[in-house]
Scaffold this active site. Structure first.
Site, short mmCIF file in Angstrom:
data_model
loop_
_atom_site.label_atom_id
_atom_site.label_comp_id
_atom_site.label_asym_id
_atom_site.label_seq_id
_atom_site.Cartn_x
_atom_site.Cartn_y
_atom_site.Cartn_z
CG ASP A 67 -0.28 -0.36 2.43
OD1 ASP A 67 0.97 -0.38 2.64
OD2 ASP A 67 -0.82 -0.61 3.51
CG ASP A 136 -8.71 -1.18 11.96
OD1 ASP A 136 -7.85 -1.79 11.60
OD2 ASP A 136 -9.16 -0.15 11.28
CG HIS A 138 -6.03 -2.26 8.89
ND1 HIS A 138 -6.30 -0.90 9.45
CD2 HIS A 138 -4.62 -2.26 8.70
CE1 HIS A 138 -5.23 -0.11 9.47
NE2 HIS A 138 -4.31 -0.87 9.28
CD GLU A 143 -8.71 1.33 7.48
OE1 GLU A 143 -8.68 0.28 8.62
OE2 GLU A 143 -8.14 2.62 7.85
C1 GLP Z 1 -0.71 0.55 8.57
C2 GLP Z 1 -0.30 -0.14 7.20
C3 GLP Z 1 -0.52 -1.90 7.70
C4 GLP Z 1 0.18 -2.12 9.13
C5 GLP Z 1 -0.38 -1.26 10.16
C6 GLP Z 1 0.20 -1.50 11.37
O1 GLP Z 1 -2.28 0.66 8.51
N1 GLP Z 1 -0.91 0.02 6.18
O2 GLP Z 1 0.14 -2.52 6.52
O3 GLP Z 1 0.12 -3.56 9.30
O4 GLP Z 1 -0.16 0.16 9.89
O5 GLP Z 1 1.24 -0.71 11.61
P1 GLP Z 1 2.30 -0.80 12.77
O6 GLP Z 1 3.18 -2.23 12.43
O7 GLP Z 1 3.31 0.44 12.89
O8 GLP Z 1 1.63 -0.98 14.15
#
Ligand code: GLP
Length: 260
Positions: A67, A136, A138, A143
Site C-alpha cells: 500500500d 482494528d 486490518h 479497513e
Molecule cells: C498501516 C499499514 C499496515 C500495517 C499497520 C500497522 O495501517 N497500512 O500494513 O500493518 O499500519 O502498523 P504498525 O506495524 O506500525 O503497528
C-alpha cells in the site's frame, strides 16, 4: 493457521526472517509481498543482516508493496516509498526495476490499480506475503467492512487508523485520508502469508483474526481461509489467544512430527 509465539520482538522477527529466507533459498527468484509499519522493521533488519553476513541473495527477487498513502510524494519521510528504501531496499541487492510500490501520486488511480494487479500476475504471483495488522484488525489498508474479495484500489482510511498513524507525522492533520492498497482478495492469492504482530496494543486484533469468526469487520480474519498462513507474535500480542497452550504445544512437538 500456524501460530508461532516468541518471547520477544527480536525473537519473533528472527523466526519470521528465517521463514522468508527459506523461501528465498528454495526459490531465488521469489516474488515477495512487502509490508510497512513499525512491526516488520525487525524482520527487515534481520534479512539485511543475513544478506550482509550470510550472503542471502536478493538479486533475482521481485517485490510488491501492499500500500501507499495518496498524496505523499515519494520523497516524503512518511511515504511508504521512502520507508521501504530507507529500511530495506537500499541495504540489499534487489534490482530497482524489480521493485513495485503503489503510486500515491498517479493521475489515474483506477488505471494504476488495474496495472498493479496485472503486473503481479505477469510476475507469476506472490510467493510469500509479509503482513502487519492494524489495531482494528486490518491488513494493508483494508479497513473494516472491506470486501474479502477486494482487489487493489483506492481506500478511505478509518479515523482510528489515522489516529494510530498520527504518531509518525507532525500533526494529525498531516496524515493522509486516502490510500491505495492491495485488496484482501489480492493478498489471499499469495502462496504463503506471514502475519506479524507485537505488543499489547495488537492482542485483541490478533485474537479476533486468529480465533474469531471470518468477517470483513476484521479483514485479517480472512487469512483463516488461506491454506498456508503463519502468524508470528510476541508474548504481548499473544496475550488474548484462548488456544495459546495448543499453539505452544504444536511448536514444541514440531521437530518430531513426521516430515511432510
Ligand atoms: C498501516 C499499514 C499496515 C500495517 C499497520 C500497522 O495501517 N497500512 O500494513 O500493518 O499500519 O502498523 P504498525 O506495524 O506500525 O503497528
Amino acid at each position: 493457521m500456524e501460530v508461532i509465539i516468541s518471547k520477544t520482538y527480536e525473537e519473533m522477527s528472527r523466526a519470521a526472517a528465517l521463514d522468508v529466507a527459506e523461501v528465498l533459498n528454495a526459490t531465488p527468484d521469489a516474488v515477495i509481498g512487502m509490508a510497512t509499519g513499525s512491526t516488520p522493521l525487525g524482520l527487515y533488519q534481520e534479512l539485511v543482516r543475513m544478506h550482509k553476513k550470510e550472503g542471502l541473495d536478493f538479486s533475482q527477487v521481485t517485490t510488491f508493496n501492499l500500500d501507499e498513502y495518496v498524496g505523499l510524494p515519494v520523497t516524503h519521510s512518511q511515504s511508504y516509498h521512502y520507508f521501504m528504501h530507507e529500511n530495506f531496499f537500499k541495504h540489499v541487492n534487489i534490482p530497482p526495476q524489480n521493485i513495485h510500490i503503489p503510486s500515491g501520486t498517479t493521475s489515474n488511480y483506477r488505471a494504476f490499480c488495474d496495472w498493479y494487479e496485472q503486473r503481479i500476475k505477469e510476475c507469476g504471483g506472490i510467493d510469500v506475503q509479509i503482513l502487519g495488522i492494524g489495531s482494528d484488525g486490518h491488513i494493508a489498508f483494508n479497513e473494516p467492512a472491506s470486501s474479502l474479495s477486494s482487489r487493489t484500489r483506492l481506500k478511505t482510511l478509518a479515523k482510528s487508523t489515522i489516529d494510530d498513524n498520527a504518531r509518525f507525522f507532525k500533526s494529525r492533520d498531516e496524515v493522509p485520508i486516502y490510500a491505495i492498497t492491495m485488496g484482501v482478495g489480492t493478498i489471499l492469492e499469495a502462496r504463503k502469508i506471514l502475519l506479524l504482530a507485537n505488543g499489547r496494543k495488537k492482542a485483541e486484533a490478533v485474537a479476533a483474526a486468529v480465533e474469531g469468526p471470518v468477517t470483513s469487520m476484521i479483514t485479517a480474519s480472512a487469512l483463516q481461509m488461506h491454506a498456508d498462513s503463519a502468524v508470528y507474535v510476541d508474548d504481548d500480542a499473544a496475550s488474548k489467544l484462548q488456544m495459546r497452550e495448543y499453539y505452544d504445544w504444536v511448536q514444541q512437538k514440531k521437530p518430531d512430527a513426521p516430515k511432510l
